[in-house]
Motif scaffolding. Structure first.
Motif, PDB file in Angstrom:
ATOM      1  N   ALA A 113       0.822  -1.203   0.000  1.00  0.00           N
ATOM      2  CA  ALA A 113       0.000   0.000   0.000  1.00  0.00           C
ATOM      3  C   ALA A 113       0.861   1.260   0.000  1.00  0.00           C
ATOM      4  O   ALA A 113       0.588   2.214  -0.748  1.00  0.00           O
ATOM      5  CB  ALA A 113      -0.929  -0.005   1.211  1.00  0.00           C
ATOM      6  N   LEU A 114       1.891   1.270   0.829  1.00  0.00           N
ATOM      7  CA  LEU A 114       2.763   2.444   0.877  1.00  0.00           C
ATOM      8  C   LEU A 114       3.432   2.692  -0.469  1.00  0.00           C
ATOM      9  O   LEU A 114       3.573   3.844  -0.914  1.00  0.00           O
ATOM     10  CB  LEU A 114       3.820   2.267   1.971  1.00  0.00           C
ATOM     11  N   ASP A 115       3.851   1.626  -1.142  1.00  0.00           N
ATOM     12  CA  ASP A 115       4.515   1.780  -2.432  1.00  0.00           C
ATOM     13  C   ASP A 115       3.596   2.460  -3.445  1.00  0.00           C
ATOM     14  O   ASP A 115       4.049   3.285  -4.248  1.00  0.00           O
ATOM     15  CB  ASP A 115       4.949   0.409  -2.949  1.00  0.00           C
ATOM     16  N   VAL A 116       2.316   2.143  -3.408  1.00  0.00           N
ATOM     17  CA  VAL A 116       1.350   2.792  -4.292  1.00  0.00           C
ATOM     18  C   VAL A 116       1.162   4.254  -3.892  1.00  0.00           C
ATOM     19  O   VAL A 116       1.210   5.165  -4.731  1.00  0.00           O
ATOM     20  CB  VAL A 116      -0.004   2.049  -4.247  1.00  0.00           C
ATOM     21  N   LEU A 117       0.964   4.507  -2.623  1.00  0.00           N
ATOM     22  CA  LEU A 117       0.662   5.864  -2.156  1.00  0.00           C
ATOM     23  C   LEU A 117       1.825   6.817  -2.370  1.00  0.00           C
ATOM     24  O   LEU A 117       1.623   8.008  -2.654  1.00  0.00           O
ATOM     25  CB  LEU A 117       0.269   5.823  -0.680  1.00  0.00           C
ATOM     26  N   TRP A 118       3.052   6.324  -2.237  1.00  0.00           N
ATOM     27  CA  TRP A 118       4.217   7.175  -2.436  1.00  0.00           C
ATOM     28  C   TRP A 118       4.305   7.722  -3.856  1.00  0.00           C
ATOM     29  O   TRP A 118       4.924   8.764  -4.091  1.00  0.00           O
ATOM     30  CB  TRP A 118       5.495   6.405  -2.116  1.00  0.00           C
ATOM     31  N   ASP A 119       3.683   7.061  -4.816  1.00  0.00           N
ATOM     32  CA  ASP A 119       3.781   7.460  -6.216  1.00  0.00           C
ATOM     33  C   ASP A 119       2.625   8.332  -6.693  1.00  0.00           C
ATOM     34  O   ASP A 119       2.522   8.629  -7.877  1.00  0.00           O
ATOM     35  CB  ASP A 119       3.850   6.215  -7.114  1.00  0.00           C
ATOM     36  N   ARG A 142       3.965  -3.652 -10.057  1.00  0.00           N
ATOM     37  CA  ARG A 142       4.925  -2.709  -9.504  1.00  0.00           C
ATOM     38  C   ARG A 142       6.310  -3.313  -9.254  1.00  0.00           C
ATOM     39  O   ARG A 142       7.119  -2.742  -8.529  1.00  0.00           O
ATOM     40  CB  ARG A 142       4.365  -2.080  -8.227  1.00  0.00           C
ATOM     41  N   GLY A 143       6.564  -4.465  -9.862  1.00  0.00           N
ATOM     42  CA  GLY A 143       7.941  -4.958  -9.869  1.00  0.00           C
ATOM     43  C   GLY A 143       8.271  -6.012  -8.845  1.00  0.00           C
ATOM     44  O   GLY A 143       9.456  -6.322  -8.635  1.00  0.00           O
ATOM     45  N   GLY A 144       7.289  -6.576  -8.179  1.00  0.00           N
ATOM     46  CA  GLY A 144       7.545  -7.686  -7.272  1.00  0.00           C
ATOM     47  C   GLY A 144       8.525  -7.334  -6.169  1.00  0.00           C
ATOM     48  O   GLY A 144       8.305  -6.409  -5.375  1.00  0.00           O
ATOM     49  N   SER A 145       9.635  -8.031  -6.121  1.00  0.00           N
ATOM     50  CA  SER A 145      10.620  -7.859  -5.052  1.00  0.00           C
ATOM     51  C   SER A 145      11.171  -6.448  -4.968  1.00  0.00           C
ATOM     52  O   SER A 145      11.637  -6.016  -3.899  1.00  0.00           O
ATOM     53  CB  SER A 145      11.765  -8.857  -5.243  1.00  0.00           C
ATOM     54  N   ILE A 173       9.528  -3.831  -4.901  1.00  0.00           N
ATOM     55  CA  ILE A 173       8.694  -3.110  -3.932  1.00  0.00           C
ATOM     56  C   ILE A 173       9.318  -3.198  -2.543  1.00  0.00           C
ATOM     57  O   ILE A 173       9.399  -2.204  -1.809  1.00  0.00           O
ATOM     58  CB  ILE A 173       7.272  -3.707  -3.904  1.00  0.00           C
ATOM     59  N   ILE A 174       9.760  -4.405  -2.185  1.00  0.00           N
ATOM     60  CA  ILE A 174      10.345  -4.626  -0.864  1.00  0.00           C
ATOM     61  C   ILE A 174      11.672  -3.893  -0.741  1.00  0.00           C
ATOM     62  O   ILE A 174      11.974  -3.297   0.307  1.00  0.00           O
ATOM     63  CB  ILE A 174      10.538  -6.128  -0.600  1.00  0.00           C
ATOM     64  N   GLU A 175      12.448  -3.902  -1.791  1.00  0.00           N
ATOM     65  CA  GLU A 175      13.738  -3.208  -1.776  1.00  0.00           C
ATOM     66  C   GLU A 175      13.533  -1.698  -1.607  1.00  0.00           C
ATOM     67  O   GLU A 175      14.247  -1.046  -0.833  1.00  0.00           O
ATOM     68  CB  GLU A 175      14.501  -3.519  -3.057  1.00  0.00           C
ATOM     69  N   ARG A 176      12.553  -1.138  -2.322  1.00  0.00           N
ATOM     70  CA  ARG A 176      12.284   0.305  -2.199  1.00  0.00           C
ATOM     71  C   ARG A 176      11.831   0.655  -0.785  1.00  0.00           C
ATOM     72  O   ARG A 176      12.299   1.634  -0.192  1.00  0.00           O
ATOM     73  CB  ARG A 176      11.203   0.719  -3.209  1.00  0.00           C
ATOM     74  N   ALA A 177      10.914  -0.125  -0.252  1.00  0.00           N
ATOM     75  CA  ALA A 177      10.389   0.168   1.082  1.00  0.00           C
ATOM     76  C   ALA A 177      11.464   0.014   2.150  1.00  0.00           C
ATOM     77  O   ALA A 177      11.551   0.828   3.084  1.00  0.00           O
ATOM     78  CB  ALA A 177       9.209  -0.744   1.385  1.00  0.00           C
ATOM     79  N   SER A 178      12.294  -1.005   2.025  1.00  0.00           N
ATOM     80  CA  SER A 178      13.352  -1.230   3.011  1.00  0.00           C
ATOM     81  C   SER A 178      14.317  -0.053   3.048  1.00  0.00           C
ATOM     82  O   SER A 178      14.722   0.409   4.125  1.00  0.00           O
ATOM     83  CB  SER A 178      14.098  -2.530   2.701  1.00  0.00           C
ATOM     84  N   ALA A 179      14.679   0.432   1.866  1.00  0.00           N
ATOM     85  CA  ALA A 179      15.606   1.562   1.804  1.00  0.00           C
ATOM     86  C   ALA A 179      14.966   2.830   2.366  1.00  0.00           C
ATOM     87  O   ALA A 179      15.602   3.581   3.115  1.00  0.00           O
ATOM     88  CB  ALA A 179      16.045   1.779   0.362  1.00  0.00           C
ATOM     89  N   ARG A 180      13.721   3.068   2.026  1.00  0.00           N
ATOM     90  CA  ARG A 180      13.058   4.311   2.449  1.00  0.00           C
ATOM     91  C   ARG A 180      12.771   4.327   3.945  1.00  0.00           C
ATOM     92  O   ARG A 180      12.881   5.385   4.595  1.00  0.00           O
ATOM     93  CB  ARG A 180      11.768   4.475   1.664  1.00  0.00           C
TER      94      ARG A 180
END
Length: 391
Positions: A71-77, A111-114, A116-123
């Protein structure tokens, strides 16, 4: 009166159910039943300190808790105004409130599968979160997650996220439905152990469960395939949810044992953040795991939490119905997972029920469900529950 009229299918008592009622918090640390592995973190936002930590850095497969990151990955964009398009709003509401798998799979693919997790972990600065194992690239529920990282996600939502993001996600978690869109009762853990206010995102993997009667407010499934599955599913048995493989195939993350997680916030102004991730012995029933997890959560020191009064009791049978009143003519609120413990605050006389072995005209009131079940299927001697007052 026959079983068919009573509307239940009597089964054997689940021998492995949690035998002890949830204990008061703070007596001897988390009350983790034998054979259960738990990762626990409770953070008090008022003091900025943890009140409970147990295996907080241990990785568990996330099951549906990962939907917070989707959900966060969608909302951030969405841009500076964070205006959610209608199609995304439908998917996100179903995913956050009713744990819709179709929506999660849609976003995982789109949205790119894994990644998504990499983006969220970094952010978010997550240190124990990792994408699914290479052998299971499409299994978003196999994302590795820790209790500590789960607290970090909620702390971001509450204290750092833009207000529209915070309000959208937390607002939907506060409206979590009793029945998930795959037919599982998701009121274990935090919602059972505490009265409101609370907001939750739950997770489960590797169980079968009786079909949960749909809430009137459950957002519709967003997947045609999921809708068909629900249409064809029997009333007493749900389809398995992403069957785990073997632990050896996933390195350090156990994919073999059934997983059940309760995460969210408790108390006024979201005072406490609670993350309890659990693994149960292979073959554990959903009702037994449901009760064990609730027992763990109820034993924790959770600032700001209010515990409901009543007695915790075991149940007998499978598909036992909770009704709006003490009669089989009243509306069915939901059905109980086999062997689950329930909170009873009072009992009252109603329609006599008999299963051929036991009979009673007393019905137990279950405040967490807002309804009644016949005492015939309460694990107690006699037709009336000792020590429980009349309603």
């Amino acid at each position: 009166m026959t079983l068919a009229v009573a509307g239940v299918v009597l089964g054997a008592l689940v021998a492995a159910r949690a035998s002890a009622a949830p204990s008061p918090h703070g007596l001897s640390g988390p009350d983790v039943p034998a054979g259960v592995t738990a990762g626990i973190a409770v953070f008090d936002r008022a003091t900025g300190r943890f009140t409970e930590e147990l295996n907080a850095q241990t990785q568990f497969r996330s099951a549906s808790v990962v939907k917070l990151l989707l959900a966060l990955d969608v909302l951030w964009d969405l841009g500076p105004d964070y205006r959610v398009p209608a199609a995304d709003r439908t998917r996100l509401e179903a995913m956050l409130r009713s744990s819709d798998d179709g929506a999660a799979s849609y976003y995982w693919t789109q949205r790119g599968g894994s990644r998504i997790i990499e983006r969220a972990s970094a952010r978010l600065g997550l240190t124990g979160t990792a994408p699914p194992p290479a052998a299971h690239p499409g299994y978003w529920g196999y994302t590795a997650l820790t209790a500590s990282d789960t607290v970090r996600i909620y702390r971001y939502l509450l204290d750092q996220a833009p207000a529209p993001v915070r309000d959208f996600v937390m607002g939907n978690l506060r409206r979590s439905t009793r029945c998930a869109n795959d037919g599982y009762d998701q009121r274990f853990g935090i919602p059972s152990a505490f009265t409101g206010p609370w907001a939750v995102k739950q997770g489960w993997s590797g169980f079968t469960s009786g079909g949960c009667t749909a809430d009137a407010g459950t957002p519709a499934s967003t997947s045609a395939a999921t809708t068909a599955t629900h249409r064809n599913r029997s009333a007493t048995e749900a389809a398995p949810r992403r069957r785990p493989t073997t632990a050896a195939s996933a390195g350090t993350v156990d994919l073999a044992r059934p997983a059940l997680h309760s995460t969210g916030t408790v108390g006024a102004d979201d005072r406490a953040i609670v993350a309890v991730l659990t693994l149960h012995p292979v073959g554990t029933s959903y009702g037994t795991a449901y009760s064990s997890l609730t027992r763990i959560v109820a034993s924790l020191d959770v600032p700001g939490a209010q515990r409901p009064p009543g007695a915790w009791l075991g149940t007998l049978g499978s598909g036992v119905r909770v009704r709006a009143d003490a009669t089989t003519d009243s509306a069915v609120i939901t059905t109980l997972p086999a062997g689950v413990d329930v909170l009873v605050d009072c009992q009252e006389r109603g329609q006599p029920i008999s299963d051929g072995t036991r009979s009673s005209d007393w019905w137990a009131h279950l405040p967490q469900y807002g309804g009644y079940m016949t005492n015939v299927y309460v694990d107690t001697s006699g037709d009336r529950i000792p020590g429980v007052p009349v309603c």
